[in-house]
Design an enzyme around this catalytic site. Structure first.
Site, PDB file in Angstrom:
ATOM      1  N   HIS A  16      42.732 -97.750 -86.806  1.00  0.00           N
ATOM      2  CA  HIS A  16      44.014 -97.657 -86.103  1.00  0.00           C
ATOM      3  C   HIS A  16      43.977 -96.501 -85.096  1.00  0.00           C
ATOM      4  O   HIS A  16      44.556 -96.595 -84.017  1.00  0.00           O
ATOM      5  CB  HIS A  16      45.166 -97.463 -87.089  1.00  0.00           C
ATOM      6  CG  HIS A  16      45.495 -98.717 -87.834  1.00  0.00           C
ATOM      7  ND1 HIS A  16      46.752 -99.281 -87.868  1.00  0.00           N
ATOM      8  CD2 HIS A  16      44.722 -99.559 -88.560  1.00  0.00           C
ATOM      9  CE1 HIS A  16      46.730-100.386 -88.591  1.00  0.00           C
ATOM     10  NE2 HIS A  16      45.496-100.576 -89.027  1.00  0.00           N
ATOM     11  N   ASP A 117      52.446 -96.375 -84.676  1.00  0.00           N
ATOM     12  CA  ASP A 117      51.580 -97.378 -85.285  1.00  0.00           C
ATOM     13  C   ASP A 117      52.448 -98.316 -86.139  1.00  0.00           C
ATOM     14  O   ASP A 117      53.548 -97.939 -86.571  1.00  0.00           O
ATOM     15  CB  ASP A 117      50.555 -96.662 -86.184  1.00  0.00           C
ATOM     16  CG  ASP A 117      49.598 -97.632 -86.840  1.00  0.00           C
ATOM     17  OD1 ASP A 117      48.604 -97.971 -86.214  1.00  0.00           O
ATOM     18  OD2 ASP A 117      49.861 -98.068 -87.987  1.00  0.00           O
ATOM     19  N   ALA A 348      27.113 -98.448 -88.641  1.00  0.00           N
ATOM     20  CA  ALA A 348      26.477 -98.887 -87.392  1.00  0.00           C
ATOM     21  C   ALA A 348      27.231 -98.340 -86.180  1.00  0.00           C
ATOM     22  O   ALA A 348      28.455 -98.259 -86.225  1.00  0.00           O
ATOM     23  CB  ALA A 348      26.507-100.413 -87.324  1.00  0.00           C
ATOM     24  N   ASN A 369      39.749-105.047 -84.219  1.00  0.00           N
ATOM     25  CA  ASN A 369      38.894-104.289 -83.284  1.00  0.00           C
ATOM     26  C   ASN A 369      37.548-104.980 -83.140  1.00  0.00           C
ATOM     27  O   ASN A 369      37.021-105.118 -82.035  1.00  0.00           O
ATOM     28  CB  ASN A 369      38.679-102.856 -83.771  1.00  0.00           C
ATOM     29  CG  ASN A 369      39.968-102.071 -83.770  1.00  0.00           C
ATOM     30  OD1 ASN A 369      40.564-101.836 -82.732  1.00  0.00           O
ATOM     31  ND2 ASN A 369      40.424-101.688 -84.955  1.00  0.00           N
ATOM     32  N   SER A 370      36.976-105.422 -84.266  1.00  0.00           N
ATOM     33  CA  SER A 370      35.685-106.107 -84.203  1.00  0.00           C
ATOM     34  C   SER A 370      35.820-107.389 -83.389  1.00  0.00           C
ATOM     35  O   SER A 370      34.921-107.749 -82.618  1.00  0.00           O
ATOM     36  CB  SER A 370      35.182-106.432 -85.615  1.00  0.00           C
ATOM     37  OG  SER A 370      34.928-105.241 -86.311  1.00  0.00           O
ATOM     38  N   GLU A 373      35.926-106.447 -79.758  1.00  0.00           N
ATOM     39  CA  GLU A 373      34.611-105.957 -79.318  1.00  0.00           C
ATOM     40  C   GLU A 373      33.642-107.133 -79.131  1.00  0.00           C
ATOM     41  O   GLU A 373      32.853-107.163 -78.196  1.00  0.00           O
ATOM     42  CB  GLU A 373      34.063-104.935 -80.329  1.00  0.00           C
ATOM     43  CG  GLU A 373      34.840-103.607 -80.287  1.00  0.00           C
ATOM     44  CD  GLU A 373      34.706-102.749 -81.542  1.00  0.00           C
ATOM     45  OE1 GLU A 373      33.828-103.017 -82.376  1.00  0.00           O
ATOM     46  OE2 GLU A 373      35.499-101.792 -81.682  1.00  0.00           O
TER      47      GLU A 373
HETATM   48  O1  LIG Z   1      29.565 -99.666 -89.412  1.00  0.00           O
HETATM   49  C1  LIG Z   1      30.566 -99.693 -88.698  1.00  0.00           C
HETATM   50  C2  LIG Z   1      31.785-100.312 -89.082  1.00  0.00           C
HETATM   51  C3  LIG Z   1      32.843-100.317 -88.207  1.00  0.00           C
HETATM   52  N1  LIG Z   1      32.728 -99.712 -86.976  1.00  0.00           N
HETATM   53  C4  LIG Z   1      33.894 -99.703 -86.048  1.00  0.00           C
HETATM   54  O2  LIG Z   1      35.083 -99.574 -86.793  1.00  0.00           O
HETATM   55  C5  LIG Z   1      36.099-100.407 -86.269  1.00  0.00           C
HETATM   56  C6  LIG Z   1      36.548-101.376 -87.352  1.00  0.00           C
HETATM   57  O3  LIG Z   1      37.765-101.943 -86.979  1.00  0.00           O
HETATM   58  P1  LIG Z   1      38.196-103.420 -87.392  1.00  0.00           P
HETATM   59  O4  LIG Z   1      37.185-104.385 -86.991  1.00  0.00           O
HETATM   60  O5  LIG Z   1      39.564-103.642 -86.838  1.00  0.00           O
HETATM   61  O6  LIG Z   1      38.169-103.416 -88.958  1.00  0.00           O
HETATM   62  P2  LIG Z   1      38.899-102.512 -90.098  1.00  0.00           P
HETATM   63  O7  LIG Z   1      38.279-101.184 -90.104  1.00  0.00           O
HETATM   64  O8  LIG Z   1      38.802-103.286 -91.329  1.00  0.00           O
HETATM   65  O9  LIG Z   1      40.417-102.445 -89.541  1.00  0.00           O
HETATM   66  C7  LIG Z   1      41.712-102.470 -90.134  1.00  0.00           C
HETATM   67  O10 LIG Z   1      42.588-102.402 -89.003  1.00  0.00           O
HETATM   68  C8  LIG Z   1      42.488-103.496 -88.087  1.00  0.00           C
HETATM   69  C9  LIG Z   1      43.398-103.215 -86.903  1.00  0.00           C
HETATM   70  O11 LIG Z   1      44.749-103.169 -87.275  1.00  0.00           O
HETATM   71  C10 LIG Z   1      42.822-104.795 -88.801  1.00  0.00           C
HETATM   72  O12 LIG Z   1      42.678-105.892 -87.914  1.00  0.00           O
HETATM   73  C11 LIG Z   1      41.904-104.947 -90.015  1.00  0.00           C
HETATM   74  O13 LIG Z   1      42.209-106.133 -90.724  1.00  0.00           O
HETATM   75  C12 LIG Z   1      42.042-103.739 -90.923  1.00  0.00           C
HETATM   76  O14 LIG Z   1      41.201-103.841 -92.048  1.00  0.00           O
HETATM   77  C13 LIG Z   1      35.506-101.141 -85.079  1.00  0.00           C
HETATM   78  O15 LIG Z   1      35.897-100.483 -83.903  1.00  0.00           O
HETATM   79  C14 LIG Z   1      33.998-101.013 -85.275  1.00  0.00           C
HETATM   80  O16 LIG Z   1      33.290-100.938 -84.062  1.00  0.00           O
HETATM   81  C15 LIG Z   1      31.569 -99.117 -86.589  1.00  0.00           C
HETATM   82  O17 LIG Z   1      31.474 -98.582 -85.482  1.00  0.00           O
HETATM   83  N2  LIG Z   1      30.518 -99.133 -87.465  1.00  0.00           N
END
Ligand SMILES: O=c1ccn([C@@H]2O[C@H](COP(=O)(O)OP(=O)(O)O[C@H]3O[C@H](CO)[C@@H](O)[C@H](O)[C@H]3O)[C@@H](O)[C@H]2O)c(=O)[nH]1
Length: 482
Positions: A16, A117, A348, A369-370, A373
């Protein structure tokens, strides 16, 4: 020139914070009349948040108009089920004091409001107390926002008991979707028994009280949902300002521990040949699931880069830890057999990895976010959702947008860690990986994602849909204050 100050309040956790802080930075770059303070909540052991804030700060070339403030750490009971929300709510007094001090000491800025948020909407009370506008920065997509509003309506206007959708086969007609939505993709938290359903719904209900909602999405991706929200009378004005994500600067790539080695390995792989597996900032798997994934990768014959971390057990604020030796959990000799074609890593540098030309597919939990991306770099996803709104995101990607292959849409991991999760078998995972990476049938998905990549970049360029939405947001903020 008198500046208009916004105070952004991010909820704890990297996923977030990053898009919130990057949005603040982007708005400042867009308009010199703004200044912004971002309030950050973190616990002492949140190294990633610490790392990110330092990197963010040192990369920022707009320091004079941007402040990051770490709110004081307030201990509360880590065993309570709503620990996360108690933790956030406990910040009310320090936030109130920051707002009040700002108003007591008129500087060259005028306070234009709070940007909250989705889990910080209780702080609307602070905005109201000081007669300030409040806005939301919504870190998930427009479909998710539409679903949350729909559930608020079902519960509070139609007096429905949402628990009836648990294990139900019905399909719901939800205004933000052009196709019927199966109840099985509703976030578990709303349909499980217990207090969390009402707690979550209340956070989302309060979004309706704000002056506007910036959503981290773009019109070309979610036009149906965005238009549907904009046509709902009760919904505050929606500004689709994204996709906004952590920037993949050289600095980030070089400072990530181990990136050089990952990059060297990726550089040796053919273009679009590697499938990347990563499940967000908080997730990891039990050993039995790890073994199924490993077996699927081996049988698929595809090259892979896999971010694998230890399970974190119970509690909503836990963070997975790294394995000291992957042999602990992987099938015997797996690492040896896949040497050269596969690589297993811990945390990663995801943005940098997805930007590498060797990456051709992404097994993702579909965190928003993933998802963004993957779109930004044109890398198609195979969906493996786990919790939160990830099933809904997976459904949107596969069924609404035709932009992903399905491993599962409705798979749910038990967040409370009370019962063992169902295990997704290696055949299912392998079949989806093949469709995504090599099969003729995956062609449509791969092409669609490539097209959306171009559109996502256009959206942020001058005159693009998100660029324009950012301008409208800034003008509205400045108009509401004067
Ligand atoms: O090894 C890793 C793992 C994650 N990331 C980064 O961490 C973020 C992860 O964000 P997201 O893909 O949104 O997953 P969550 O961390 O699980 O995010 C929470 O927040 C999001 C935004 O509200 C929701 O969509 C999800 O369901 C909720 O679990 C991204 O920017 C990734 O690039 C890394 O760089 N390396």
């Amino acid at each position: 020139m008198q500046k208009t100050e916004l105070i952004f309040i991010a909820s704890p956790g990297l996923s977030h914070l990053v898009s919130t802080a990057e949005t603040a930075k982007l708005l400042l770059q867009r308009d010199e009349r703004l200044s912004i303070t971002v309030l950050i909540m973190k616990r002492p052991n949140e190294n990633l948040t610490e790392y990110y804030t330092q990197k963010f700060w040192s990369n920022s070339n707009i320091n004079s108009r941007l402040k990051l403030i770490n709110l004081p750490y307030q201990e509360n009971s880590p065993v309570s089920t709503n620990y996360l929300f108690d933790f956030i709510d406990n910040q009310k007094d320090p936030i109130r004091e920051i707002v009040s001090n700002f108003l007591k000491n008129p500087s060259e800025s005028k306070l234009g409001g709070l940007v909250l948020d989705m889990f910080c909407t209780k702080f609307i009370e602070i905005a109201n107390e000081f007669n300030l506008p409040s806005y939301v920065f919504f870190t998930s997509g427009a479909c998710a926002l539409g679903l949350f509003f729909h559930l608020v309506e079902l519960k509070y206007e139609q007096n429905q008991d949402l628990h009836m959708y648990k294990n139900s086969d019905v399909e719901l007609s939800i205004p933000c979707f052009s196709v019927p939505v199966p109840a099985k993709v509703l976030p578990a938290v709303f349909v499980e028994e217990g207090p969390m359903s009402s707690i979550f719904l209340n956070y989302f209900k309060r979004i309706l009280e704000t002056n506007g909602i910036m959503v981290n999405t773009f019109h070309e991706l979610e036009h149906f949902a965005i238009e549907s929200l904009s046509n709902q009378n009760k919904c505050p004005k929606v500004y689709p300002v994204g996709p906004i994500m952590s920037s993949s600067s050289d600095d980030e790539q070089s400072t990530h521990q181990g990136y050089d080695e990952i990059k060297k390995w990726l550089d040796e792989q053919p273009e679009s040949s590697v499938i990347f597996l990563c499940f967000g900032s908080r997730e990891s798997f039990e050993e039995a699931q790890v073994k199924e994934i490993a077996s699927a990768l081996e049988k698929s014959g595809q090259r892979f880069l896999w971010s694998l971390r230890k399970p974190w057990g119970k509690g909503m604020m836990q963070i997975p830890t790294e394995y000291e030796d992957f042999h602990e959990v992987l099938p015997e000799e797996f690492l040896e057999r896949t040497e050269g074609t596969g690589k297993v890593i811990g945390w990663a540098p995801q943005v940098a990895v997805l930007s590498h030309p060797a990456i051709g597919g992404f097994v993702s939990h579909c965190g928003w976010n993933s998802t963004l991306e993957s779109v930004w770099f044109g890398v198609p996803i195979a969906t493996f959702p786990l919790y939160a709104e990830q099933q809904l995101n997976a459904f949107e990607l596969v069924k609404e947008l035709g932009m992903a292959e399905e491993i599962r849409i409705d798979f749910k991991k038990d967040m409370r860690g009370e019962k063992p999760s169902e295990i997704v078998g290696s055949e299912e995972i392998e079949a989806a990986i093949r469709r995504l990476m090599v099969d003729e049938g995956g062609h449509r998905v791969r092409n669609k994602v490539k097209e959306m990549k171009e559109k996502s970049r256009m959206a942020l360029m001058e005159g693009g849909s998100s660029y324009n939405a950012q301008s409208v947001f800034i003008e509205d903020v400045i108009m509401n204050v004067s």
